[in-house]
Enzyme design. Structure first.
Site, PDB file in Angstrom:
ATOM      1  N   HIS A 116      -2.130   0.563   1.854  1.00 57.59           N
ATOM      2  CA  HIS A 116      -0.794   1.143   1.964  1.00 57.59           C
ATOM      3  C   HIS A 116      -0.807   2.579   2.470  1.00 57.59           C
ATOM      4  O   HIS A 116       0.245   3.183   2.665  1.00 57.59           O
ATOM      5  CB  HIS A 116      -0.029   1.028   0.640  1.00 57.59           C
ATOM      6  CG  HIS A 116      -0.412   2.013  -0.409  1.00 57.59           C
ATOM      7  ND1 HIS A 116       0.374   3.092  -0.717  1.00 57.59           N
ATOM      8  CD2 HIS A 116      -1.472   2.064  -1.233  1.00 57.59           C
ATOM      9  CE1 HIS A 116      -0.188   3.775  -1.709  1.00 57.59           C
ATOM     10  NE2 HIS A 116      -1.316   3.168  -2.031  1.00 57.59           N
ATOM     11  N   CYS A 155       0.546   9.585  -7.710  1.00 63.39           N
ATOM     12  CA  CYS A 155       0.223   9.003  -9.011  1.00 63.39           C
ATOM     13  C   CYS A 155       0.588   9.945 -10.152  1.00 63.39           C
ATOM     14  O   CYS A 155       0.595   9.551 -11.308  1.00 63.39           O
ATOM     15  CB  CYS A 155      -1.260   8.664  -9.089  1.00 63.39           C
ATOM     16  SG  CYS A 155      -2.350  10.082  -8.894  1.00 63.39           S
TER      17      CYS A 155
END
Length: 389
Positions: free
Chosen positions: A202, A326
Site C-alpha cells: 500500500h 500508525c
C-alpha cells in the site's frame, strides 16, 4: 468526503487503476486456491508465481527468495523473530537504530523484555546512523542488525551498503525495512548487501494487506506461527491472491516508471521546500541536509503545534500528517525527531508532507500559499491570546 488535495503518500497510496484492473479477474472468475491441484488452483498458482517474479525483479532478487506477507509489519516480525527462532549457538544479540518504524522498535522492545540483549543505535542531527556507531555495537554474539533503508517521517536514506558490510564482516545477518524506499528510489538487495528486506504494497499503489519479505538464499529463518506449507513453510496460510497479483502489477509499474516519476516528484518537493523556506519565517526542514527519498519533507514551524496546523490544513482541503500514520490519534511526540536531538518545541511543531505520482504542480503551489496563510493565521491568534492573557 469533500474534494481535497492528498499530500500524505507515506501513510498510504491509492490503488493505481492498472493495479485494480489486474486484480479484478482474481476476485471474480480466477478465484482458485494456489494449493489446489485442479485447473482453478493451477491458474492461481501461475498468477502467484508471476507476481513473485515481478516483485523479485523490482528489488534484484530471485523469485524463490521472496515471501508474501500481509504487509510491512508482518514482514518485519518474520524477519526478526524468524531469524531468532532459527538461531543456533550463542548468538542472540540484536541491534536496531532509534529511528526505526514501530513495527521494528516494538518487536525489539518485546524481545528485550523477554531476555534478549538489544542495542539501539543513536543517529546524528540529520537522522543518519554513523557506521562507526554500528561498529562499536557489534559483538561476537550479534545475530541480526536492523536498520531501515528510508525513514517514514523524514525520508532520510541510510548508508545501508556500508552498514551491511560491517555487519557481514562481524558474521551477523542484516535486515532492512525498505517499506518507504521501494518504488521511490532504486533498491537492489545485492547492492545494499541485505540478507532480509521488507516492503509493503500500500506504499506503492497496491492494496493494503499485501507485502513481501526478501530472504537471501541460505539465511536460516523459521516460521513464527504454525499452519500449512505455503510460502515454503515460512509463512503459512492461504495466500491473498488478488492482493498479491495487485502487488506484482504495482512492482512492474514502479520498475518501469521509477526514474521519470520520481524525478518529477523530487522537483515538486524541492520547489515546495524552497517556497516554504523563503516565504515563511521560523521554519526548518528536518533531515533536509541528508540524502532523502524524493517525495518527502518534514517541516518544523516555530510557535506552532503540528497537530493544530494539520487540522487547520485539513479544514482548508489539504491532507498532511504529523508523522507516522500508525501513531495517529496519539499525543506521543515523534521518536524519530527526538532521536535526532531536537527539543520539544521543534518536535511538536512538525508536520510531514509526502507527495506521490498523482500530485500536480498546481496542487503544490496552492498548498505552499495556503500553508503560509494558515501559519500566519495561527500565529496571529496565538499572539492575540498571549496579549489578552
Amino acid at each position: 468526503m469533500k474534494k481535497s488535495v492528498y499530500l500524505d503518500y507515506n501513510a498510504t497510496t491509492a490503488v493505481a487503476p492498472e493495479v485494480l484492473d489486474a486484480m479484478l479477474p482474481y476476485l471474480r472468475e480466477h478465484f482458485g486456491n494456489p494449493s489446489s491441484i485442479h485447473a482453478y488452483g493451477q491458474a492461481a498458482k501461475a498468477a502467484l508465481y508471476d507476481a513473485r517474479e515481478s516483485v523479485a525483479t523490482l528489488i534484484g532478487a530471485g523469485p524463490n527468495e521472496v515471501l508474501f506477507t500481509s504487509g510491512g509489519t508482518e514482514a518485519a516480525n518474520l524477519a526478526i523473530r524468524g531469524v531468532l527462532a532459527a538461531a543456533e549457538g550463542g548468538r542472540r544479540h540484536l541491534i536496531a537504530s532509534k529511528v526505526e518504524h514501530h513495527a521494528v522498535l516494538n518487536t525489539m522492545n518485546g524481545l528485550s523484555k523477554s531476555g534478549n540483549p538489544v542495542t539501539f543505535l543513536k543517529v546524528d542531527r540529520e537522522g543518519v546512523v554513523a557506521p562507526r556507531e554500528l561498529e562499536k555495537a557489534l559483538t561476537p554474539e550479534t545475530l541480526l542488525v536492523s536498520i531501515m533503508h528510508a525513514n517514514n517521517e523524514t525520508g532520510v536514506v541510510q548508508p545501508i551498503a556500508e552498514l551491511s558490510r560491517l555487519t557481514r564482516d562481524a558474521g551477523a545477518y542484516f535486515y532492512t525495512d525498505a517499506v518507504q524506499s521501494v518504488g521511490k528510489i532504486p533498491v537492489n538487495v545485492h547492492e545494499l548487501g541485505a540478507d532480509l528486506l521488507s516492503l509493503s504494497g500500500h506504499k506503492l499503489y497496491a492494496p493494503k494487506g499485501t507485502g513481501a519479505l526478501y530472504v537471501r538464499r541460505g539465511v536460516k529463518l523459521r516460521s513464527v506461527f504454525r499452519g500449512g506449507g505455503q510460502e515454503r513453510s515460512r509463512r503459512p496460510g492461504t495466500e491473498n491472491l488478488p492482493g498479491i497479483v495487485g502487488l506484482g502489477r504495482a512492482a512492474d509499474l514502479a520498475r518501469k516508471g521509477l526514474s521519470s516519476d520520481n524525478d518529477r516528484v523530487e522537483a515538486l518537493r524541492d520547489r515546495l521546500e524552497k517556497e516554504v523556506l523563503e516565504t515563511i519565517n521560523g521554519v526548518r526542514a528536518n533531515g533536509g541536509g541528508a540524502h532523502r527519498t524524493p517525495n518527502t519533507t518534514n517541516l518544523s514551524f516555530d510557535g506552532i503545534e503540528g497537530e493544530t496546523l494539520t487540522i487547520a490544513l485539513d479544514l482548508r482541503g489539504f491532507a498532511v500528517s504529523t508523522g507516522a500514520a500508525c501513531s495517529s490519534g496519539t499525543v506521543d511526540p515523534s521518536h524519530v525527531l527526538q532521536a535526532m536531538g531536537f527539543g520539544p518545541a521543534r518536535v511538536q511543531g512538525s508536520i510531514r508532507v509526502s507527495l506521490g505520482k498523482y500530485t500536480t504542480e498546481e496542487e503544490v503551489l496552492r498548498f505552499a500559499e495556503v500553508l503560509r496563510d494558515t501559519v500566519e493565521s495561527i500565529r496571529r491568534r496565538s499572539a492575540g491570546r498571549s496579549l489578552r492573557a
